[in-house]
Design an enzyme around this catalytic site. Structure first.
Site, PDB file in Angstrom:
ATOM      1  CB  THR A 637      13.909  82.054  -8.923  1.00  0.00           C
ATOM      2  OG1 THR A 637      14.541  83.303  -9.248  1.00  0.00           O
ATOM      3  CG2 THR A 637      14.928  81.109  -8.329  1.00  0.00           C
ATOM      4  CB  CYS A 638      11.935  85.212 -12.986  1.00  0.00           C
ATOM      5  SG  CYS A 638      13.186  86.239 -12.210  1.00  0.00           S
ATOM      6  CG  PHE A 639      10.708  82.538 -16.302  1.00  0.00           C
ATOM      7  CD1 PHE A 639       9.791  83.477 -16.744  1.00  0.00           C
ATOM      8  CD2 PHE A 639      12.055  82.784 -16.505  1.00  0.00           C
ATOM      9  CE1 PHE A 639      10.205  84.629 -17.387  1.00  0.00           C
ATOM     10  CE2 PHE A 639      12.477  83.938 -17.149  1.00  0.00           C
ATOM     11  CZ  PHE A 639      11.555  84.867 -17.591  1.00  0.00           C
TER      12      PHE A 639
END
Length: 672
Positions: A637-639
């Site tokens: 999710t961070c990327f």
């Protein structure tokens, strides 16, 4: 010799310093150096230029500020000689004029009599105005030079302040051609008339420039750097407009016609260090959402990405609100402004994706009516205002500080949390008063009752048909309470003459006084993050209520699959591969709720910004992995990264996506 002369200048007594510097002018040194500068012999010319530039450069270093300003008559003398000898386009003249501008910017003509006067400065203002006007109107490849704009702004300061002395006493100048109507000394009449002409001419030319920007809106990104001086000139014209009756209105009507161009300039060129209070105070109606959001965001701290400076948190999901409260409410605001790092207890995932999820979960818990801090509007359950009965929790005021901090931090991190404020709440945060029309959403029944009181036949009201006095009866925590709306309110009968006062008092009590403590503590929490209550008020003051809705909640439109596709890249897959076609076919066939869950699984984002996928920090990615076809898709999710194997058929693809788009699976399922 010049440096030796400067070194002998008294440093502690400005008057003695001025006397010493007068020797320079009295000995005709400026004229002699300019004559040397006119020499056909290059060595002489260079020596003169070096002497003059070194004189002012060294003065700025050697002298304190007040003594440096005493050099203004010398700079004026050089400008006069150079203007006659080489003209206003010569680089040395421009340097001397800039030196003069830096000296007189803070000069008070009344206090510094004998140094340099209003009439000495004004010719330079006029000269620069003519040049700026020409550059605005006739330059096709560049805008006015930043040095010209800077000098114009600096030289205008003392001129404007001198005129303001009279405006303060007499009001804005009514422009006529009869000097006595100004209420100003006759010697200033020509300058005042000329400044008015400068204002009108520059505003007209800037209007033309802004119109050209709007005509090139589709190609506007290619004009990078060309228009950065327009805002600086507009800022000065806005200040001048306040000197003349009607000019302020003329200025903002022009800006309202050029909202697109003005908003573009604000978003593209206004930086955090700039002075943009003039736009915040008056330019709301002349800007669009993007510009107002940009100005508001400049008031918030910038998120830092240095790990050692981040405020670290370990959050237990089973006790989410209480644990988050402990970490945020009791933290030093300075550490919160640096940024946040958090992880959920017994979970490996960390990073921006997990932080986005935490913000959404905590804000939804804060505004959950079951926690008694906020009340949802009857007609829009996403919209909230403080609960007058929040005191049921002894810690409620501390929780309002916590709430203010959380909302400011969410805005600072540009995370849409799916919450919006009722108009009643927003207006109080911006420092505005509350009227009857403002409470329509907060309490439709109360609003309707007040309207009926105001619209009833006066004769019926005066017959005491309402049976009302200036009191408010209400139930709080199971107890019936009666509050007088004014001293002796219990004996004041509501009639046709005082019914508006009654309604206003009732609104004030129910929607302002009753939640005053809650609002005050929310403001304190918000101000902790922006660093002051002045900036907190400015933040809300420069926004429309709808703007904050969009910043906190994001887009209200359904997720566009076409927009989603347009902002997605592929790694390991080609755009034309069957798996990619099947994926988007499956997404198109999903319900609105399934798409939201898929988006959250992929990015930890539940609510898109107003620009849709184009407003996200980066593009989305689909990666091909080598897992078995039995495996479900996974996400980073961070990327904004989604990974899945090359599923063998559309049916298999749909089945795998169906599983992860179930609410209990798709949430809190991402990995680092």
């Amino acid at each position: 010799m010049l440096l030796e002369f400067l070194s002998l200048t008294p440093q502690t007594d400005p008057d003695k310093a001025y006397g010493h510097l007068q020797i320079f002018t009295a000995s005709s040194a400026p004229g002699a150096l300019v004559m040397l500068y006119m020499s056909s012999y290059k060595l002489n010319r260079d020596a003169a230029a070096d002497a003059i530039t070194n004189f002012f450069s060294a003065s700025k270093i050697v002298f304190n500020k007040d003594t440096y300003n005493r050099c203004a008559p010398i700079a004026l003398e050089f400008c006069k000689w150079l203007c006659r000898a080489v003209g206003t386009g010569d680089p040395l003249y421009v340097f001397c004029r800039s030196s003069l501008a830096s000296m007189v910017e803070l000069t008070d003509f009344q206090e510094k009599k004998g140094l340099i006067g209003f009439k000495d400065i004004f010719p330079f203002v006029k000269e620069l105005a003519v040049k700026l006007s020409h550059d605005l109107l006739f330059s096709t490849e560049s805008t006015p030079l930043s040095s010209d704009v800077r000098d114009f702004s600096a030289l205008l300061v003392p001129v404007r302040k001198e005129i303001e002395r009279y405006v303060v006493n007499c009001g804005p100048i009514i422009f006529t051609y009869r000097g006595e109507n100004f209420g100003l000394p006759v010697p200033y009449f020509e300058e005042i008339r000329c400044l008015h002409e400068i204002f009108v001419c520059l505003l007209c030319n800037l209007d033309t420039c802004l119109m050209k920007i709007e005509e090139r809106a589709d190609d506007v990104t290619k004009q990078d750097g060309r228009w950065s001086q327009y805002l600086a000139i507009l800022k000065e014209l806005n200040l001048v407009s306040k000197l003349y009756l009607g000019c302020d209105k003329m200025f903002w009507e022009t800006m309202k016609r050029r909202t697109v161009a003005l908003s573009y300039l604000i978003v593209r060129y206004v930086k955090k260090s700039d002075e943009h209070k003039w736009i915040l105070d008056e330019g709301k109606e002349a800007t669009n959402f993007e510009a107002r959001r940009h100005l508001a965001m400049l008031l918030l701290p910038e998120v830092k990405f240095k790990y050692e400076e981040l405020h670290e948190m370990l959050i237990d999901r089973t006790n989410l609100l209480a644990v988050s409260f402990e970490y945020i409410a009791h933290a030093d605001p300075n550490t919160l402004r640096a940024g946040l790092f958090m992880e959920f207890k017994n979970e490996d995932a960390t990073g921006p994706g997990v932080l986005r999820e935490w913000f959404i979960l905590v804000c939804q818990a804060i505004f959950n009516p079951q926690n008694a801090l906020f009340v949802a509007c009857p007609n829009d359950r996403r919209r909230f205002f403080p609960n007058p009965a929040s005191k049921v929790d002894p810690l409620h005021l501390e929780y309002f500080i916590f709430s203010g901090r959380m909302i400011a931090l969410a805005l600072m991190h540009k995370i849409q949390v799916g919450i919006v404020f009722d108009r009643v709440f927003f207006l109080q945060l911006a420092g505005h008063s509350i009227s009857l029309e403002d409470i329509q959403d907060a309490d439709p029944y109360f609003y309707s009752s007040c309207k009926q009181i105001l619209e009833m036949d006066p004769e019926v009201v005066d017959q005491n048909a309402l049976g009302l006095t200036f009191v408010h009866e209400f139930e709080e925590l199971g107890t019936r309470k009666v509050v007088e709306l004014c001293p002796g309110g219990g004996s004041m009968i509501v009639n046709s003459k005082n019914r508006k006062q009654y309604v206003d008092s009732l609104i004030q009590h129910c929607f302002v006084t009753s939640i005053g403590e809650q609002v005050t503590h929310f403001i304190k929490g918000f101000a902790d993050i922006v660093s002051s209550q002045r900036l907190q008020r400015s933040f809300f003051h420069c926004l429309e209520p709808k703007d904050l809705d969009w910043m906190l909640h994001g887009s209200e439109n359904s997720i566009s699959v076409d927009d989603w596709k347009a902002h997605t890249d592929y790694h390991g897959f080609n755009k034309t591969d069957s798996q990619i076609s099947w994926f988007w076919k499956a997404v198109e066939d999903m319900t609105t709720e399934q798409r939201k869950v898929l988006l959250f699984f992929w990015t930890s984002i539940k609510y898109l910004p107003m620009e849709g996928f184009g407003g996200l920090a980066s593009r989305l990615d689909i990666f091909k992995n080598s897992e078995s076809f039995d495996c479900l898709p996974s996400s980073h999710t961070c990327f904004y990264r989604l990974s899945f194997p090359a599923y063998p058929s559309l049916a298999v693809m749909c089945d795998r996506l169906r599983i992860i788009t179930q609410e209990h699976v798709g949430c809190s399922f991402g990995t680092w």
